[in-house]
Write a protein that holds these residues in place. Structure first.
Motif, mmCIF file in Angstrom:
data_model
loop_
_atom_site.group_PDB
_atom_site.id
_atom_site.type_symbol
_atom_site.label_atom_id
_atom_site.label_comp_id
_atom_site.label_asym_id
_atom_site.label_seq_id
_atom_site.Cartn_x
_atom_site.Cartn_y
_atom_site.Cartn_z
ATOM 1 N N GLN A 138 0.838 -1.216 0.000
ATOM 2 C CA GLN A 138 0.000 0.000 0.000
ATOM 3 C C GLN A 138 0.867 1.258 0.000
ATOM 4 N N THR A 139 1.900 1.234 0.831
ATOM 5 C CA THR A 139 2.794 2.392 0.883
ATOM 6 C C THR A 139 3.581 2.531 -0.423
ATOM 7 N N LEU A 140 4.064 1.403 -0.940
ATOM 8 C CA LEU A 140 4.801 1.446 -2.214
ATOM 9 C C LEU A 140 3.945 2.087 -3.306
ATOM 10 N N ASP A 141 2.669 1.719 -3.345
ATOM 11 C CA ASP A 141 1.779 2.303 -4.364
ATOM 12 C C ASP A 141 1.654 3.819 -4.179
ATOM 13 N N GLU A 142 1.575 4.245 -2.927
ATOM 14 C CA GLU A 142 1.475 5.694 -2.668
ATOM 15 C C GLU A 142 2.751 6.420 -3.091
ATOM 16 N N GLU A 143 3.903 5.795 -2.829
ATOM 17 C CA GLU A 143 5.174 6.440 -3.202
ATOM 18 C C GLU A 143 5.275 6.566 -4.721
ATOM 19 N N LYS A 144 4.812 5.527 -5.427
ATOM 20 C CA LYS A 144 4.847 5.582 -6.902
ATOM 21 C C LYS A 144 3.938 6.682 -7.431
ATOM 22 N N GLU A 145 2.762 6.792 -6.822
ATOM 23 C CA GLU A 145 1.833 7.868 -7.227
ATOM 24 C C GLU A 145 2.449 9.242 -6.997
ATOM 25 N N THR A 146 3.082 9.395 -5.838
ATOM 26 C CA THR A 146 3.698 10.695 -5.525
ATOM 27 C C THR A 146 4.817 10.999 -6.507
ATOM 28 N N ASP A 147 5.641 10.006 -6.820
ATOM 29 C CA ASP A 147 6.721 10.218 -7.779
ATOM 30 C C ASP A 147 6.159 10.604 -9.146
ATOM 31 N N ALA A 148 5.072 9.933 -9.554
ATOM 32 C CA ALA A 148 4.465 10.250 -10.854
ATOM 33 C C ALA A 148 3.936 11.687 -10.871
ATOM 34 N N LEU A 149 3.331 12.094 -9.759
ATOM 35 C CA LEU A 149 2.815 13.469 -9.666
ATOM 36 C C LEU A 149 3.961 14.478 -9.744
ATOM 37 N N LEU A 150 5.046 14.203 -9.017
ATOM 38 C CA LEU A 150 6.195 15.122 -9.046
ATOM 39 C C LEU A 150 6.808 15.183 -10.451
ATOM 40 N N SER A 151 6.873 14.047 -11.130
ATOM 41 C CA SER A 151 7.401 14.032 -12.498
ATOM 42 C C SER A 151 6.528 14.871 -13.415
ATOM 43 N N LYS A 152 5.218 14.736 -13.233
ATOM 44 C CA LYS A 152 4.270 15.501 -14.048
ATOM 45 C C LYS A 152 4.478 17.003 -13.818
ATOM 46 N N LEU A 153 4.569 17.388 -12.554
ATOM 47 C CA LEU A 153 4.791 18.805 -12.243
ATOM 48 C C LEU A 153 6.099 19.281 -12.859
ATOM 49 N N ALA A 154 7.119 18.417 -12.791
ATOM 50 C CA ALA A 154 8.428 18.805 -13.328
ATOM 51 C C ALA A 154 8.352 19.000 -14.830
ATOM 52 N N ASN A 155 7.750 18.039 -15.504
ATOM 53 C CA ASN A 155 7.762 18.082 -16.964
ATOM 54 C C ASN A 155 6.874 19.177 -17.532
ATOM 55 N N GLU A 156 5.692 19.327 -16.952
ATOM 56 C CA GLU A 156 4.732 20.250 -17.542
ATOM 57 C C GLU A 156 5.010 21.699 -17.214
#
Lengths: 165, 165
Positions: A138-156
């Protein structure tokens, strides 16, 4: 002299390491949120702080499940990442470059956690601790989601703004 | 007092951080290879050491491209990961649990590098340094391959052996 140690010992060591790390992250995120300019990034850091509180509680459940006292052991890797972000806050003025640097700091934290939780999920499964594996997943899934969100913010957003600064 | 700093400053800071990190990894990998029991894992560490040598040279090309002297700045995060592996080597006897721990150490290194190179590729592109971005991307691809190989070794092999130990 080295002494024979088991996977159970190794698992407990990693559990203590990540327990320390999560509690340091709880302290670091409000400081990072305060230092950034982008409202979206500020919000992402504060949201992840709430998630981290839940992740700490999950780790406490795991210690309890294993019949061990919840305690942390210093995680120098995580301390190093947090320290680097603190240095950026000191050295850079508020603005797009600092936002980009702290975003990268946040992603380094997430990657450290993804590596650790990924490993520990595999170990917990191999050792037959199904419930523990589920909590860690459950925590691993949350960390992946957070990383994806940060990547999105970075790229866009942040890279372009930082370029224009 | 904080001084306004640019994305170029931030990029150079991260370049120096990863340059230091790669050279520490060069030193750490032979020690890790020596300590593990699994021939596949030993081979994976030694192969990655060769790759790392090429990655250091790519970073030197990037410094040259930017007209800067190649130099590292201490990366406490990487030092922390390496230090943890050294402690495992001291505390655990040779065998499956130590292999699992060092494999996890290798994956933590790869994740740190993937976070850093991923960030720097995006920054280099945003700043218009196409050639630099390409060099960094080559290394990022190698780190991802290494992480995938380590994950494969972990899932297929070491966890089961460690469980049986």
């Amino acid at each position: 002299m080295a002494q024979q140690k088991s996977m159970e010992d190794l698992f407990l060591l990693f559990l203590q390491d990540i327990y320390y790390a999560e509690r340091q992250i709880l302290k670091a995120l409000p400081k990072m949120a305060k230092a950034v300019e982008s409202p979206e990034l500020k919000q992402a850091f504060l949201h992840h702080r709430e998630q981290t509180q839940g992740q700490v509680e999950r780790l406490q459940q795991i210690f309890e499940h294993l019949g061990k006292r919840a305690r942390g052991t210093t995680c120098e890797a995580l301390n190093g990442i947090v320290e680097e972000s603190n240095e950026l806050i000191e050295e850079f003025d508020t603005g797009p470059a600092l936002d980009a640097g702290l975003l990268a700091g946040g992603q380094a934290v997430e990657h450290y956690e993804m590596a650790r939780y990924g490993t520990m999920v595999a170990w917990a499964k191999a050792m037959g601790h199904a419930q523990v594996a589920q909590l860690l997943q459950q925590t691993l899934d949350e960390e992946k989601e957070t990383d994806a969100l940060l990547s999105k913010l970075a790229n866009e957003n942040l890279n372009q703004k930082a370029k224009a600064a």
